[in-house]
Design an enzyme around this catalytic site. Structure first.
Site, PDB file in Angstrom:
ATOM      1  N   PHE A 120       0.851  -1.196   0.000  1.00  0.00           N
ATOM      2  CA  PHE A 120       0.000   0.000   0.000  1.00  0.00           C
ATOM      3  C   PHE A 120       0.892   1.252   0.000  1.00  0.00           C
ATOM      4  CE2 PHE A 120      -2.459   3.059   2.843  1.00  0.00           C
ATOM      5  CZ  PHE A 120      -3.094   3.663   1.767  1.00  0.00           C
ATOM      6  N   TYR A 229      -6.077   5.676  13.229  1.00  0.00           N
ATOM      7  CA  TYR A 229      -4.695   5.255  13.489  1.00  0.00           C
ATOM      8  C   TYR A 229      -4.446   5.169  14.998  1.00  0.00           C
ATOM      9  CZ  TYR A 229       0.462   5.446  13.128  1.00  0.00           C
ATOM     10  OH  TYR A 229       1.813   5.188  13.207  1.00  0.00           O
ATOM     11  N   TYR A 243      -2.888 -10.950  25.109  1.00  0.00           N
ATOM     12  CA  TYR A 243      -2.234 -12.206  24.717  1.00  0.00           C
ATOM     13  C   TYR A 243      -1.079 -12.525  25.666  1.00  0.00           C
ATOM     14  CZ  TYR A 243      -4.548 -13.703  20.446  1.00  0.00           C
ATOM     15  OH  TYR A 243      -5.453 -14.219  19.555  1.00  0.00           O
TER      16      TYR A 243
END
Ligand code: NAD
EC number: 4.1.1.35
Length: 252
Positions: A120, A229, A243
């Site tokens: 991108f 963002y 996690y």
């Protein structure tokens, strides 16, 4: 009368000789014709066979030339690492500004590097000097889609970084930072890899404290133009901590 008979015999003999000579010439000519004919047929078929061989061999010749080129291609110097020390490293966004320099560093240190990028904002030319190297792989892939590879470490950098780029498609920026990060954490969990997330000071939003330390939670407008963002990176950080705590994943 006798003289006449003698004359006829002589003439007959001459005609006979002439006929024999003509017959011989005709025979030689026909043998020569057949021979040249056969030769031309043979030459023609030989030419055809040669053409076919050339056609079959041409792609192989090209492959050999490519192989020779790749073998003679000059790469930057790479350290040798033993199997034990050599890591399999995934860099998402590895064709971008930070990612491509990180790729250079890790390649030169002797590791096996896989760059994953959807190009991108990154460009293939940023890492093209490694293409063909046995320790390097470039995968055109969007981190929003799951990825199944075996690695020891993940540097998760995939995300547009400059305001015009991340504001160009806010939904995509959010997906990259949320779903993309979730996919990379899932991969890290599955293969037992360490993961480094490239976050940003933008997670502090419009800070009221200068300089910001790790205890500062930030001052972010969740519906502002930069929110895709800022909030995307904040969620990414939250996911990494979840996690780390829940499945003991090593996250930096
Ligand atoms: N450059 C900085 O000053 C800075 C500061 C703070 C944080 N960061 C973070 O560091 C990382 C790299 O920044 P950069 O300056 O190299 O930016 P960059 O735009 O040059 O590189 C980002 C790379 O990610 C790729 N990418 C984007 N979306 C993707 C997707 N969905 N799937 C796969 N690849 C994707 C882009 O093509 C590009 O190659 C970013 O995560 C950024 O947020 C950068």
């Amino acid at each position: 009368m006798m003289r006449m008979h003698w004359l006829i015999t002589v003439i007959n003999r001459r005609i006979m000789k002439l006929l024999v000579a003509l017959g011989l010439i005709a025979y030689i000519a026909s043998v020569w014709g057949t021979y040249t004919n056969m030769r031309s047929i043979q030459e023609h078929s030989e030419l055809k066979i040669e053409q076919r061989i050339d056609e079959a061999v041409a792609p192989l010749r090209e492959k050999i030339r490519d192989l020779e080129l790749s073998l003679t291609q000059k790469y930057p110097p790479v350290k040798f690492l033993s199997e034990k020390d050599r890591k399999r490293i995934l860099i998402t966004g590895g064709a971008g500004f930070v990612g491509s320099h990180l790729t250079d560093k890790l390649m030169m240190d002797g590791h096996e590097v896989t760059v994953v990028d959807n190009f991108f904002t990154g460009r293939k030319r940023n890492v093209e000097h490694w293409i063909g190297h046995e320790n390097f792989e470039l995968i055109n892939h969007d981190v929003v889609e799951p990825l199944y590879i075996e690695v020891d470490q993940i540097y998760h950098l995939a995300s547009p970084a400059s305001p015009p780029n991340y504001m160009y498609n806010p939904i995509k920026t959010l997906k990259t930072n949320t779903i993309g990060t979730l996919n990379m954490l899932g991969l890290a969990k599955r293969v037992g890899a360490r993961l480094l997330l490239a976050s940003t000071s933008e997670v502090y939003g419009d800070p009221e404290v200068h300089p910001q330390n790790e205890d500062y939670w930030g001052h972010v407008n969740p519906i502002g133009p930069r929110a895709c963002y800022d909030e995307g990176k904040r969620v990414a950080e939250t996911m990494c901590y979840a996690y780390m705590k829940q499945v003991c994943l090593i996250v930096f």
